[in-house]
Scaffold this motif. Structure first.
Motif, short mmCIF file in Angstrom:
data_model
loop_
_atom_site.label_atom_id
_atom_site.label_comp_id
_atom_site.label_asym_id
_atom_site.label_seq_id
_atom_site.Cartn_x
_atom_site.Cartn_y
_atom_site.Cartn_z
N ASP A 111 0.80 -1.22 0.00
CA ASP A 111 0.00 0.00 0.00
C ASP A 111 0.83 1.26 0.00
N ILE A 112 2.07 1.21 0.46
CA ILE A 112 2.87 2.45 0.51
C ILE A 112 3.72 2.62 -0.76
N ILE A 113 3.75 1.61 -1.63
CA ILE A 113 4.43 1.76 -2.92
C ILE A 113 3.47 2.47 -3.87
N LYS A 114 3.85 3.66 -4.32
CA LYS A 114 2.99 4.45 -5.19
C LYS A 114 3.37 4.30 -6.66
N TYR A 115 4.66 4.07 -6.93
CA TYR A 115 5.13 3.92 -8.30
C TYR A 115 6.20 2.83 -8.36
N ILE A 116 6.19 2.08 -9.45
CA ILE A 116 7.27 1.15 -9.78
C ILE A 116 7.79 1.55 -11.16
N PHE A 117 9.00 2.07 -11.23
CA PHE A 117 9.55 2.55 -12.49
C PHE A 117 10.40 1.47 -13.17
N VAL A 118 10.13 1.26 -14.46
CA VAL A 118 10.97 0.40 -15.29
C VAL A 118 11.32 1.18 -16.55
N LYS A 119 12.35 0.74 -17.25
CA LYS A 119 12.85 1.51 -18.39
C LYS A 119 12.00 1.36 -19.63
N ASN A 120 11.56 0.12 -19.93
CA ASN A 120 10.86 -0.13 -21.19
C ASN A 120 9.80 -1.22 -21.02
N SER A 121 9.07 -1.52 -22.09
CA SER A 121 7.98 -2.49 -22.02
C SER A 121 8.48 -3.90 -21.74
N GLY A 122 9.69 -4.23 -22.21
CA GLY A 122 10.25 -5.54 -21.91
C GLY A 122 10.48 -5.72 -20.41
N ASP A 123 10.96 -4.67 -19.76
CA ASP A 123 11.14 -4.70 -18.31
C ASP A 123 9.80 -4.87 -17.61
N LYS A 124 8.78 -4.23 -18.13
CA LYS A 124 7.44 -4.33 -17.52
C LYS A 124 6.97 -5.79 -17.54
N GLU A 125 7.21 -6.48 -18.65
CA GLU A 125 6.80 -7.88 -18.74
C GLU A 125 7.52 -8.73 -17.70
N ARG A 126 8.80 -8.46 -17.48
CA ARG A 126 9.54 -9.21 -16.46
C ARG A 126 8.97 -8.96 -15.07
N VAL A 127 8.61 -7.71 -14.80
CA VAL A 127 8.05 -7.39 -13.48
C VAL A 127 6.68 -8.06 -13.32
N LEU A 128 5.86 -8.04 -14.36
CA LEU A 128 4.54 -8.68 -14.28
C LEU A 128 4.67 -10.18 -14.01
N THR A 129 5.64 -10.82 -14.66
CA THR A 129 5.87 -12.25 -14.43
C THR A 129 6.28 -12.49 -12.99
N LEU A 130 7.16 -11.65 -12.50
CA LEU A 130 7.62 -11.77 -11.11
C LEU A 130 6.46 -11.61 -10.14
N LEU A 131 5.59 -10.65 -10.39
CA LEU A 131 4.45 -10.42 -9.51
C LEU A 131 3.51 -11.62 -9.52
N ASP A 132 3.26 -12.18 -10.70
CA ASP A 132 2.39 -13.35 -10.80
C ASP A 132 2.96 -14.54 -10.04
N ASP A 133 4.29 -14.66 -10.05
CA ASP A 133 4.94 -15.81 -9.41
C ASP A 133 5.05 -15.68 -7.90
N ASN A 134 4.97 -14.46 -7.37
CA ASN A 134 5.29 -14.25 -5.96
C ASN A 134 4.15 -13.68 -5.11
N PHE A 135 3.04 -13.29 -5.74
CA PHE A 135 1.97 -12.67 -4.98
C PHE A 135 0.62 -13.27 -5.38
N SER A 136 -0.36 -13.06 -4.53
CA SER A 136 -1.72 -13.47 -4.87
C SER A 136 -2.19 -12.65 -6.07
N ARG A 137 -3.25 -13.13 -6.72
CA ARG A 137 -3.74 -12.41 -7.90
C ARG A 137 -4.15 -10.98 -7.55
N LYS A 138 -4.81 -10.81 -6.42
CA LYS A 138 -5.25 -9.48 -6.01
C LYS A 138 -4.04 -8.57 -5.78
N GLU A 139 -3.03 -9.08 -5.07
CA GLU A 139 -1.83 -8.27 -4.79
C GLU A 139 -1.08 -7.96 -6.08
N ALA A 140 -0.97 -8.96 -6.97
CA ALA A 140 -0.24 -8.76 -8.23
C ALA A 140 -0.92 -7.70 -9.08
#
Length: 284
Positions: free
Chosen positions: A238-267
């Motif tokens: 809740d206290i994270i307001k922004y997650i900055f990545v450089k490009n769309s490829g980085d975004k895909e890596r972060v999304l994969t990481l979120l799916d693998d490590n958090f519940s669907r709601k949290e991700a």
């Protein structure tokens, strides 16, 4: 009669504590996606030892000038979004930017966690001269073996003041390079971990420990510090307001990481916070 005292509407008092001419978010940027990913999976930020140039203070120990201090910290900037590009990219290809990856944290939460805005010192001001004087007196006490319980707390306070201070401008060690910086423009805040019960040093100087200017030495000390979990700054989604990545490829890596490590709601909640820097910088 109220003796002309202004009555403040209780419903508006909270607005006084919002930030209107600075950000309501503190940003921490880094140069590699691989530095950001562990912060997301662990929901924590790990302090590291940072080399601080203190030549402006003219400190001396055993007749030698202390030029560098090594201090454990996490650094953040208090800069509005539309002015972040100079902090992220640096000036004129001078290798003094901090990188396009990072987190933006709620500033009020950061206050509660003890983060503190840095004091910027004018080398010609009386405040700087007094800090120089008392720090040198402390170094002299150490040299003569006279630092004891009667003055240890006072010297700890002085060290804390130095660890939360920077010159208006000066040089910064970045990797093995030195770059010139206008530090005041960074509007820096710091988190200094409590090392009272730690085996890691609170600070080191280049006179008593010349090796601190070596990158490998600093990395080893930082790795040892990061192994001590009590020194971490633990985050919440809740206290994270922004997650900055450089490009769309980085975004895909972060999304994969979120799916693998958090519940669907949290991700899904964290995914809404992702900002692609290379896209948004064009609109600032």
């Amino acid at each position: 009669m109220m003796d002309n005292k202004q009555v403040i509407d209780a419903g508006n008092q909270d607005k006084c504590y919002d930030y209107h001419q600075s950000a309501n978010t503190l940003f921490r940027f880094m140069s590699e996606l691989d530095y950001l990913l562990p912060s997301l999976t662990e929901l924590s930020l790990l302090p590291r030892y940072v080399l601080e140039n203190v030549e402006y203070l003219k400190l001396e120990y055993k007749g030698q000038q202390v030029k560098w201090l090594l201090i454990p910290m996490l650094c953040f900037c208090d800069i509005n979004l539309h002015k972040l590009s100079m902090h992220v990219d640096g000036l004129f290809g001078n290798n003094d930017g901090y990188g396009e990856y990072g987190l933006g944290l709620d500033k009020k939460w950061c206050e509660e966690k003890g983060l503190q805005p840095v004091s910027y010192l004018n080398g010609k001001a009386s405040q700087t001269e007094m800090l120089r004087l008392v720090f040198n007196q402390g170094l002299d006490l150490i040299d003569k073996g006279k630092l004891d319980e009667s003055n240890e707390d006072l010297y700890d306070f002085i060290i804390t003041q130095v660890s939360q201070s920077k010159p208006l401008w000066g040089k910064m060690r970045k990797g093995t390079d030195e770059v010139q910086k206008n530090f005041h423009d960074e509007r820096e805040w710091r988190f200094i971990p409590n090392l009272e019960d730690s085996t890691s040093p609170e600070f080191l100087n280049d006179v008593t420990t010349p090796g601190i200017t070596n990158l490998k030495v600093r990395q080893d000390l930082s790795n040892a510090l990061q192994a001590e979990k009590d020194t971490h700054l633990e985050l919440g989604i809740d206290i994270i307001k922004y997650i900055f990545v450089k490009n769309s490829g980085d975004k895909e890596r972060v999304l994969t990481l979120l799916d693998d490590n958090f519940s669907r709601k949290e991700a899904l909640e964290m995914a809404t916070k992702i900002v692609i820097y290379n896209q948004i910088v064009k609109d600032w």
